[in-house]
Design a protein around this motif. Structure first.
Motif, mmCIF file in Angstrom:
data_model
loop_
_atom_site.group_PDB
_atom_site.id
_atom_site.type_symbol
_atom_site.label_atom_id
_atom_site.label_comp_id
_atom_site.label_asym_id
_atom_site.label_seq_id
_atom_site.Cartn_x
_atom_site.Cartn_y
_atom_site.Cartn_z
ATOM 1 N N THR A 7 0.844 -1.193 0.000
ATOM 2 C CA THR A 7 0.000 0.000 0.000
ATOM 3 C C THR A 7 0.880 1.244 0.000
ATOM 4 O O THR A 7 2.096 1.149 0.186
ATOM 5 C CB THR A 7 -0.896 0.021 1.245
ATOM 6 O OG1 THR A 7 -0.089 0.353 2.396
ATOM 7 C CG2 THR A 7 -1.575 -1.331 1.463
ATOM 8 N N TYR A 12 1.244 -4.300 4.191
ATOM 9 C CA TYR A 12 0.066 -4.335 5.067
ATOM 10 C C TYR A 12 -0.546 -5.723 5.085
ATOM 11 O O TYR A 12 -0.725 -6.359 4.040
ATOM 12 C CB TYR A 12 -0.960 -3.333 4.560
ATOM 13 C CG TYR A 12 -2.260 -3.281 5.326
ATOM 14 C CD1 TYR A 12 -2.282 -3.030 6.697
ATOM 15 C CD2 TYR A 12 -3.482 -3.462 4.668
ATOM 16 C CE1 TYR A 12 -3.476 -2.953 7.404
ATOM 17 C CE2 TYR A 12 -4.688 -3.397 5.363
ATOM 18 C CZ TYR A 12 -4.676 -3.142 6.738
ATOM 19 O OH TYR A 12 -5.863 -3.080 7.425
ATOM 20 N N SER A 14 -3.953 -7.098 5.978
ATOM 21 C CA SER A 14 -5.310 -6.635 6.269
ATOM 22 C C SER A 14 -6.011 -7.531 7.280
ATOM 23 O O SER A 14 -6.811 -7.053 8.095
ATOM 24 C CB SER A 14 -6.127 -6.552 4.974
ATOM 25 O OG SER A 14 -6.226 -7.829 4.359
ATOM 26 N N ASP A 17 -4.709 -6.410 10.392
ATOM 27 C CA ASP A 17 -4.800 -4.950 10.436
ATOM 28 C C ASP A 17 -3.537 -4.323 11.030
ATOM 29 O O ASP A 17 -3.563 -3.544 11.978
ATOM 30 C CB ASP A 17 -6.028 -4.493 11.231
ATOM 31 C CG ASP A 17 -6.282 -2.987 11.098
ATOM 32 O OD1 ASP A 17 -5.833 -2.406 10.083
ATOM 33 O OD2 ASP A 17 -6.918 -2.413 12.009
ATOM 34 N N TYR A 19 0.816 -3.178 9.859
ATOM 35 C CA TYR A 19 1.832 -2.951 8.835
ATOM 36 C C TYR A 19 3.179 -3.454 9.333
ATOM 37 O O TYR A 19 3.442 -3.491 10.541
ATOM 38 C CB TYR A 19 1.948 -1.458 8.516
ATOM 39 C CG TYR A 19 0.757 -0.867 7.814
ATOM 40 C CD1 TYR A 19 0.787 -0.627 6.440
ATOM 41 C CD2 TYR A 19 -0.398 -0.533 8.516
ATOM 42 C CE1 TYR A 19 -0.307 -0.070 5.788
ATOM 43 C CE2 TYR A 19 -1.498 0.019 7.878
ATOM 44 C CZ TYR A 19 -1.445 0.244 6.509
ATOM 45 O OH TYR A 19 -2.526 0.792 5.867
ATOM 46 N N PRO A 22 6.283 0.198 8.081
ATOM 47 C CA PRO A 22 5.637 1.189 7.203
ATOM 48 C C PRO A 22 6.446 2.478 7.103
ATOM 49 O O PRO A 22 7.202 2.820 8.014
ATOM 50 C CB PRO A 22 4.295 1.445 7.892
ATOM 51 C CG PRO A 22 4.571 1.155 9.331
ATOM 52 C CD PRO A 22 5.539 0.011 9.336
ATOM 53 N N VAL A 26 0.831 4.993 10.668
ATOM 54 C CA VAL A 26 -0.277 4.039 10.723
ATOM 55 C C VAL A 26 -0.587 3.760 12.197
ATOM 56 O O VAL A 26 0.139 4.196 13.084
ATOM 57 C CB VAL A 26 0.062 2.721 9.994
ATOM 58 C CG1 VAL A 26 0.377 2.981 8.525
ATOM 59 C CG2 VAL A 26 1.229 2.008 10.671
#
Length: 335
Positions: A7, A12, A14, A17, A19, A22, A26
């Motif tokens: 992303t 990520y 999902s 939920d 990362y 990153p 986030v």
């Protein structure tokens, strides 16, 4: 990628939920290690290995929300089984293992397969998908055992001391500097650290890492105290007025890039030692084959050449990902 997606904020998961390393703020970030291209400011909550905690607080702020976990300890996030495993890159570096309904993905961050006797040694983790760096993913990169490198470094230092030159070694503040400290011959002379390296040392000592607690270079230390000494400094100190207090001196750069002919001359150093905290060509291949991954994602380095080798020779599917990870910076900027 079955468990991961790339992303604008980074890698990520999902289903959990969260990362991994990153590059934009986030809510939840799992950090593979504390180098600046993997551990960035602005996350609401961080999770990392306990040896990364104090360095991350030093670099990102004392008030960050950070939780730590030991290698091999599993925890669940929305049904995803997550654990950290030794990457061998620097103290506290980890590979992140994600498992969901029988599918396993491993994000390696940065790693090396040689045991440096300081970091917890690299441990291969079997998976279906493996996210790998390839900073030195060219066949020209082949590291000698570190014992030979440090034998040469100590000899260089001893000759300088005999000739009444001080020795200044440039190395990353986190990882490489401590690796050097752990392998010096302290019978040759005194050893000092630049402030940035000393601060990092203190954070690691606070975390429980056993390294020599050498003094910091300060204005109060007389110039005579540096005679025959070895001073470890970050690459950013190269050519700055800070260096004047050590004159006369000889300089050396510690980097995997010193493997390339002419690199030392371009940096105007007196010596270059091929010392990297990243896997060389063979190390990358060994780690990837040991993972038994069916698909490999390459995040930074020589992705095109290395990916083509994996597909054509090793018959492993390889995909290059555009990320903001840097690996060992060829411009020798400290990370």
């Amino acid at each position: 990628m079955s468990l991961l997606e790339l992303t604008p904020a980074g890698l990520y998961c999902s289903k959990a939920d969260l990362y991994i390393d990153p590059w934009r703020p986030v809510n939840k970030a799992v950090i593979t290690h504390a180098h600046a291209d993997h551990s960035r400011w602005g996350m609401k909550h961080y999770l990392a290995h306990h040896l990364s905690k104090e360095v991350m607080k030093l670099r990102l702020g004392e008030d960050i929300s950070i939780e730590t976990v030991d290698y091999g300890k599993h925890f669940l996030e929305n049904g995803v089984k997550i654990s950290l495993h030794p990457a061998g890159h620097i103290p506290g570096s980890a590979m992140v293992r994600l498992e969901y309904k029988g599918e396993i993905a491993v994000i390696s961050g940065d790693y090396k397969t040689e045991n440096d006797a300081l970091s917890t040694p690299f441990e291969p983790v079997k998976c279906h998908e493996f996210v790998s760096e390839c900073t030195f993913g060219l066949p020209i990169y082949k590291w000698e055992p570190q014992e030979k490198i440090f034998e040469a470094m100590n000899f260089w230092w001893s000759i300088n001391a005999e000739k009444e030159f001080n020795s200044v070694v440039f190395a990353y503040s986190l990882g490489k500097a401590q690796r050097i400290l752990a392998n010096l011959d302290y019978s040759i002379g005194a050893v000092y650290a630049h402030g940035a390296i000393w601060n990092t040392n203190q954070a690691l000592l606070k975390s429980g890492l056993e390294i020599p607690d050498i003094p910091k270079v300060t204005q109060e230390i007389p110039k005579s105290a540096f005679q025959g000494a070895l001073i470890i400094a970050p690459p950013s100190a190269m050519g700055t007025p800070w260096m004047k207090k050590f004159s006369p001196y000889r300089t050396a750069i510690c980097s995997g890039w010193m493997n390339v002919r002419g690199a030392r001359r371009r940096r105007a150093a007196d010596a270059g030692f091929v010392l990297s905290d990243h896997a060389d060509w063979e190390g990358l291949i060994t780690a990837i084959k040991a993972s038994e991954a069916e698909k490999v994602y390459l995040t930074h380095g020589s992705t095109a050449v290395f990916g083509r080798y994996l597909e054509e020779v090793e018959k492993i599917q390889a995909v290059a990902l555009e990320t903001l990870f840097e690996g060992e910076n060829s411009n020798l900027e400290d990370n």
